[in-house]
Write a protein that holds these residues in place. Structure first.
Motif, PDB file in Angstrom:
ATOM      1  N   LYS A 112       0.843  -1.203   0.000  1.00 34.07           N
ATOM      2  CA  LYS A 112       0.000   0.000   0.000  1.00 34.07           C
ATOM      3  C   LYS A 112       0.880   1.255   0.000  1.00 34.07           C
ATOM      4  O   LYS A 112       0.566   2.250  -0.645  1.00 34.07           O
ATOM      5  CB  LYS A 112      -0.911   0.006   1.221  1.00 34.07           C
ATOM      6  CG  LYS A 112      -2.074  -0.984   1.166  1.00 34.07           C
ATOM      7  CD  LYS A 112      -3.156  -0.492   0.228  1.00 34.07           C
ATOM      8  CE  LYS A 112      -4.474  -1.235   0.408  1.00 34.07           C
ATOM      9  NZ  LYS A 112      -4.367  -2.659   0.085  1.00 34.07           N
ATOM     10  N   ALA A 113       1.987   1.209   0.729  1.00 30.58           N
ATOM     11  CA  ALA A 113       2.864   2.370   0.820  1.00 30.58           C
ATOM     12  C   ALA A 113       3.419   2.753  -0.551  1.00 30.58           C
ATOM     13  O   ALA A 113       3.509   3.938  -0.898  1.00 30.58           O
ATOM     14  CB  ALA A 113       4.015   2.083   1.789  1.00 30.58           C
ATOM     15  N   GLN A 114       3.773   1.759  -1.351  1.00 31.26           N
ATOM     16  CA  GLN A 114       4.267   2.058  -2.696  1.00 31.26           C
ATOM     17  C   GLN A 114       3.165   2.708  -3.553  1.00 31.26           C
ATOM     18  O   GLN A 114       3.449   3.605  -4.353  1.00 31.26           O
ATOM     19  CB  GLN A 114       4.750   0.764  -3.357  1.00 31.26           C
ATOM     20  CG  GLN A 114       5.990   0.172  -2.666  1.00 31.26           C
ATOM     21  CD  GLN A 114       6.437  -1.119  -3.311  1.00 31.26           C
ATOM     22  OE1 GLN A 114       6.885  -1.117  -4.458  1.00 31.26           O
ATOM     23  NE2 GLN A 114       6.335  -2.218  -2.581  1.00 31.26           N
ATOM     24  N   LEU A 115       1.920   2.264  -3.353  1.00 30.90           N
ATOM     25  CA  LEU A 115       0.802   2.870  -4.088  1.00 30.90           C
ATOM     26  C   LEU A 115       0.608   4.319  -3.648  1.00 30.90           C
ATOM     27  O   LEU A 115       0.417   5.206  -4.491  1.00 30.90           O
ATOM     28  CB  LEU A 115      -0.480   2.063  -3.840  1.00 30.90           C
ATOM     29  CG  LEU A 115      -1.755   2.605  -4.495  1.00 30.90           C
ATOM     30  CD1 LEU A 115      -1.628   2.596  -6.017  1.00 30.90           C
ATOM     31  CD2 LEU A 115      -2.967   1.790  -4.058  1.00 30.90           C
ATOM     32  N   TYR A 116       0.705   4.574  -2.312  1.00 31.95           N
ATOM     33  CA  TYR A 116       0.523   5.950  -1.821  1.00 31.95           C
ATOM     34  C   TYR A 116       1.598   6.867  -2.388  1.00 31.95           C
ATOM     35  O   TYR A 116       1.335   8.027  -2.738  1.00 31.95           O
ATOM     36  CB  TYR A 116       0.564   5.980  -0.299  1.00 31.95           C
ATOM     37  CG  TYR A 116      -0.528   5.180   0.374  1.00 31.95           C
ATOM     38  CD1 TYR A 116      -1.765   4.990  -0.229  1.00 31.95           C
ATOM     39  CD2 TYR A 116      -0.324   4.597   1.619  1.00 31.95           C
ATOM     40  CE1 TYR A 116      -2.766   4.254   0.385  1.00 31.95           C
ATOM     41  CE2 TYR A 116      -1.316   3.861   2.252  1.00 31.95           C
ATOM     42  CZ  TYR A 116      -2.524   3.686   1.617  1.00 31.95           C
ATOM     43  OH  TYR A 116      -3.513   2.950   2.230  1.00 31.95           O
TER      44      TYR A 116
END
Length: 1018
Positions: free
Chosen positions: A966-970
């Motif tokens: 999720k962090a990479q998407l954010y």
């Protein structure tokens, strides 16, 4: 007549002597048109047809006739072309084209079709003849004389006289054919009808109309359409002829029996007339039609007329009817002015004007014989003045006092079996009661008259009744599903600034689709509150209709005895005895007349039994958004999400939904409404509740409104802010002056036309109700001037003959920016014949902030697989409105990849309210982040809002097993803004400190690159 037999080669034979014909010359050589020798017809090419036939519509119809092989006996004599064309009459129409080269080459058409009475160069038959000459001149034979009976020929006058002399005989023949048809169907039932017989019915209907048997023609055509059934088109396309009996299960028996009864009774009446019994003038107009001379019409003087409906419609036989409906303020009678033209003539004829917004005082006219609304021909329009409060009060005074009076008028009207199905009324109404899918009009005594089950009508009524109190409805009363039903055309309402006449639907737009059948009929009657006796009698009539459809040969005591017993239970002893006597007659044909008589008598009894239903006001709840609408009081309150789900599933009407919205938002503390301006203020259904809640909050309310007006947000949130400011001013208190000043700034300086219009409207309401500023009289004068311009443009929008003229009027209405234009714009959106005009109307409605259209636009977008262009229009409109009720469907379209650029722009236009749902969607479908349009939508949103949303998610998700992914998407989403990119990167780095794993390390590296710590690509 020109010879009709062709030789083996397809050419007509050559005959010698007078009237002889010889083969025409060969086809036209390539190289362009050939000039005509003196006394001959110029050759033309297919590309030149538009030079001679200006009306593209008639040319198209003519081409279809020619391609369909509808032309017979093509011939040429000197400078004239001749043919016969198959048409609606028993015999082909005779068509002539006359060529002349002076002053310029041209053709003039003559034809024996009904269009001959109009001064036009080309009907569709004449156009078809010219198409034939352009495409295949070699198919014309050359005659030494005109064909007998051809228009313009030597024997034309004699032929016409003969036809007129035979008119009574032709009418008698038509009536006999209908009587035979009804007798055969009545005895054998529909099982004996095959597909070829249905085509014969259609031809019979055309011949009946040709011979002026207009009612028999219309009913025969209706019968043919009914017997074809809904699947007829597919079977015809496949070349399959079905017997009506094969479709027996789908046949609407009540509609069939109604048509059979009408045909038989009409035929019997005409038999007496042809035997010497005179017809009442009203019956002449309805049964056989007549061209009424001025001496036949009766004078009507001293009329004071108000137009309450204006319509333009095209009939099944291609006539355009423009009609005004009037109420006379002196007598309470209803009148109609009509312009009736064939479609080809209507395009080049100046349209009948509308008199909307005017009072015709002292008008004089002559009235045609017939039923209400009486058709008029004006001799003097009298003194025209603007429609004002006094005239509207007079309309209320002339309206029927209650539902009981409207039902009495219907019952009296239905005593005449040859009267039209509907009778016009104006009736005072207190509220509308929304029960299930159907509305009822309720008077001040609680008595209710049903409205049709029509989703489009519900939408249009909602637009007419929002923020107003209903005082009266004007329209037509008839029977639908055995229920007395009012089809409304207009409403008199009382708004913040006084009485108004608001259109509901264009006349004919809510036309009935036919009686409901079987369980659908029972369900509709019970839901609408019909009495048990009415339902029982309706069921008996339905079983009688089934028996007629099956055929009276099978009518036995086994069928009639149970029905007779039910009639006796209803105290209809005579009718029961008559029913039981029918099977005792050995010849089934002898049963028909009394069977139909019984069926008609039971209809009248049903009208009396159905009557009005009573609505108990103690068990209802008023709808906050619609002061004049009530619903059954809900036992619980649903959240907006649950309401949206039920609305989408068709389980809840808009009025019940509005009650749930109001209850939900009223249950929230004021602090929550202030802290969550988005999304709450962006929900159009919440506006009234928010305005009431904020009215006493003074300065706090003004601050919240200012925030909504200044933040980049959807328009509905700003429209709600204007309503809040209005509520604060009307409530009074120290903040009143600040709220009024802010409204003034919006009305003068807002770039948004819809926002300016709403603010100006709010100031008018304030001035009129509290006496501020110039006072109520000045407000009314100011609004009257604006209304005059709106009415002028609305008339042009409704009646201009070309789409270009209507488009210009629509554009001017939108630029005027007045909310009183909404009804005219809605009518154009729903009913204009030109798709481009409907499209521009959708944009104009969104521009003026018409939140009543949100659900319509949502449905259009949801149907994107069926109509891509309308879905595109809806996406634009929903984005411009910015109502959160449209966001879910926009996101669904976005996820499906539908028009990503358009949908992304629409979502972006919502502002902060769309941010969290959009990120939710991308989290659930990470592949969406690969689309340029997805990142572009975020890029165009407020940078601080994007950063705040993503930081909240980093904080909420840290520690989750899938947080590194999720962090990479954010980080990818944050990359659209430099500031948010660094903030999110720092938060991700801190959240993943010490976390092991490949995905975690990849996320940390991506965050460090965003911070500039690690170069990209390393």
């Amino acid at each position: 007549m020109v010879g009709s037999g062709a030789d083996a080669g397809g050419r007509y034979p050559v005959h010698e002597g007078r009237g002889a014909i010889r083969a025409a010359p060969g086809p036209l050589a390539r190289g362009g048109p050939v000039s005509a020798a003196p006394g001959e017809v110029q050759r033309i090419g297919a590309g030149e047809l538009r030079a001679f036939i200006q009306d593209a519509g008639e040319l198209k119809k003519g081409t279809l006739l020619y391609d369909g092989g509808q032309l017979l006996n093509l011939a040429r004599h000197e400078n004239k072309l001749f043919c016969e064309a198959r048409g609606s009459g028993a015999s082909p129409y005779k068509v002539t084209l006359v060529y002349s080269d002076a002053p310029a080459p041209g053709f003039k058409g003559r034809c024996t079709c009904p269009a001959r009475t109009f001064n036009t160069a080309f009907c569709k038959h004449a156009a078809a003849l010219l198409v034939a000459w352009a495409r295949a001149p070699e198919s014309f034979v050359v005659s030494d004389a005109p064909p007998p009976g051809a228009p313009g020929g030597e024997t034309a006058r004699k032929s016409v006289k003969k036809g007129r002399a035979n008119a009574p005989a032709l009418m008698k023949s038509g009536v006999e054919q209908v009587s035979t048809l009804v007798r055969e169907l009545g005895v054998a039932g529909v099982a004996a009808i095959g597909g070829d017989r249905i085509e014969q019915l259609e031809k019979l209907a055309e011949g009946l109309r040709e011979n002026r048997l207009r009612r028999l023609s219309a009913r025969t055509l209706d019968l043919a359409a009914l017997l074809r059934g809904p699947a007829a088109g597919a079977h015809q396309a496949a070349g399959v002829h079905q017997a009506a009996g094969a479709r027996r299960g789908a046949l609407p028996a009540v509609a069939y029996a109604n048509l059979m009864a009408d045909l038989l009774l009409t035929a019997r009446k005409l038999e007496k007339h042809l035997a010497g019994e005179p017809l009442d003038d009203r019956h002449v107009e309805e049964l056989v039609g007549k061209t009424w001379k001025a001496s036949d019409r009766k004078p009507a003087e001293g009329l004071t007329l108000v137009e309450y409906a204006f319509s333009t419609r095209t009939t099944s036989d291609d006539y355009v009817i423009r009609e005004s409906r009037f109420l006379d303020l002196e007598s309470g009678r209803h009148f109609s002015e009509k312009q009736i033209l064939p479609a080809f003539k209507a395009k080049g004829t100046e349209p009948k004007r509308s008199f909307a917004g005017e009072v015709l005082a002292g008008a004089r006219a002559t009235t045609y014989p017939g039923y209400p609304p009486l058709r008029v021909d004006f001799t003097d329009l009298g003194d025209k003045r603007p429609l004002d409060a006094g005239a509207l009060e007079a309309m209320l005074a002339r309206a029927l006092p209650d539902v009981g009076a409207a039902l009495a008028a219907l019952q009296e009207h239905r005593k005449d079996v040859f009267a039209p199905d509907l009778v016009p009324v104006a009736v005072r109404i207190d509220t509308l009661f929304a029960r299930g899918a159907r509305l009822s009009a309720v008077d001040d005594k609680g008595e209710a008259l049903h409205l049709p089950d029509d989703a489009a009508l519900e939408e249009r009524l909602a637009g007419s009744l929002r923020d107003a109190r209903l005082r009266a409805l004007l329209g037509d009363v008839g029977i639908d599903a055995a229920l007395p039903t009012l089809w409304p055309l207009a409403a008199v309402v009382e708004g913040p600034l006084g009485l108004e006449l608001r259109p509901v639907v264009e006349q004919g737009a809510a036309a009935r689709s036919g009686p409901l059948e079987g369980s659908a009929w029972n369900a509709a009657a019970r839901e609408a509150g019909a009495s048990p006796a009415a339902i029982a009698l309706g069921e008996v009539r339905e079983e009688l209709a089934e028996a007629l459809a099956t055929g009276l040969t099978g009518l036995s005591a086994r069928v009639t005895d149970p029905l007779a017993a039910r009639l006796r239970d209803l105290r209809l002893e005579k009718q029961a005895a008559l029913l039981q006597s029918l099977p005792q007659r050995p010849d089934p044909a002898d049963r028909l007349d009394d069977f139909i008589k019984l069926y008609q008598v039971l209809e009248m009894a049903l009208v009396r039994l159905a009557g009005a239903t009573h609505i108990d006001g103690a068990s209802t709840e008023r709808v906050p958004t619609y002061e004049s609408v009530t619903v059954a009081r809900p036992d619980e309150t649903f959240t907006p999400d649950e309401v949206a789900r039920r609305r989408a599933a068709g389980e809840m009407n808009r009025y019940v939904a509005a009650v749930h919205h109001a209850r939900y938002y009223a249950s929230l503390p004021a602090s929550e409404l202030v802290d969550n301006i988005f999304p709450i203020w962006a929900d159009g259904t919440a506006t009234p509740t928010i305005a009431r809640t904020f009215a006493p909050l003074g300065a706090e309310a003004v601050a919240a409104a200012e925030k909504a007006l200044t933040v980049k947000a959807g328009r509905v949130a700003k429209l709600t802010a204007v309503r809040v400011l209005q509520a604060v001013v009307l409530h009074g208190g120290p903040a009143r002056a600040d709220a009024a000043a802010m409204l003034g700034r919006v009305a003068e300086h807002a770039k948004d036309a819809g926002l300016r219009a709403l603010a100006r409207d709010a100031l008018d309401v304030i001035d009129a109700t509290q006496g501020a500023g110039p006072g109520g009289e000045a407000v009314r004068a100011r609004r009257a001037a604006r209304m005059e311009r709106v009415q002028e443009l609305a008339k042009a929008l409704g009646a201009a003959p070309t789409k270009e003229e209507r488009g210009e009027a629509l554009k001017a209405l939108a630029e005027l920016g007045d909310l009183s234009a909404l009804p005219a714009l809605r009518r154009a959106f729903y009913a204009d014949a030109a798709r481009g005009v409907r499209e521009e109307a959708a944009y104009a409605l969104a521009q003026l902030g018409d939140v009543e259209m949100v659900e319509t636009f949502v449905r259009m977008l949801a149907s994107r697989g069926e109509d891509e262009r309308e879905a595109k229009i809806a996406a634009y409109a929903l984005g411009y409105l910015g109502d959160v009720r449209g966001l879910s469907e926009l996101l669904s379209a976005y996820a499906a990849g539908y028009k990503p650029g358009i949908v992304a722009d629409a979502i972006r236009a919502f502002g902060p309210v769309a941010l969290a749902p959009l990120v939710d969607l991308i989290e659930a479908r990470p592949e969406i982040a690969k689309r340029a349009a997805a990142l572009d939508a975020l890029k165009k949103m407020d940078e601080a809002a994007v950063a705040g949303c993503l930081l909240e998610r980093v904080e909420a998700r840290r520690g989750d097993a899938d947080f590194p992914e999720k962090a990479q998407l954010y980080l990818k989403l944050a990359d659209v803004h430099p500031h948010s990119k660094r903030e999110v990167a720092a938060a991700v780095t801190a959240a993943l400190a010490g976390v092991e794993g490949k995905e975690a390390q990849a996320a940390v590296k991506a965050a460090q690159r965003a911070l500039g710590v690690v170069k990209r690509g390393k």
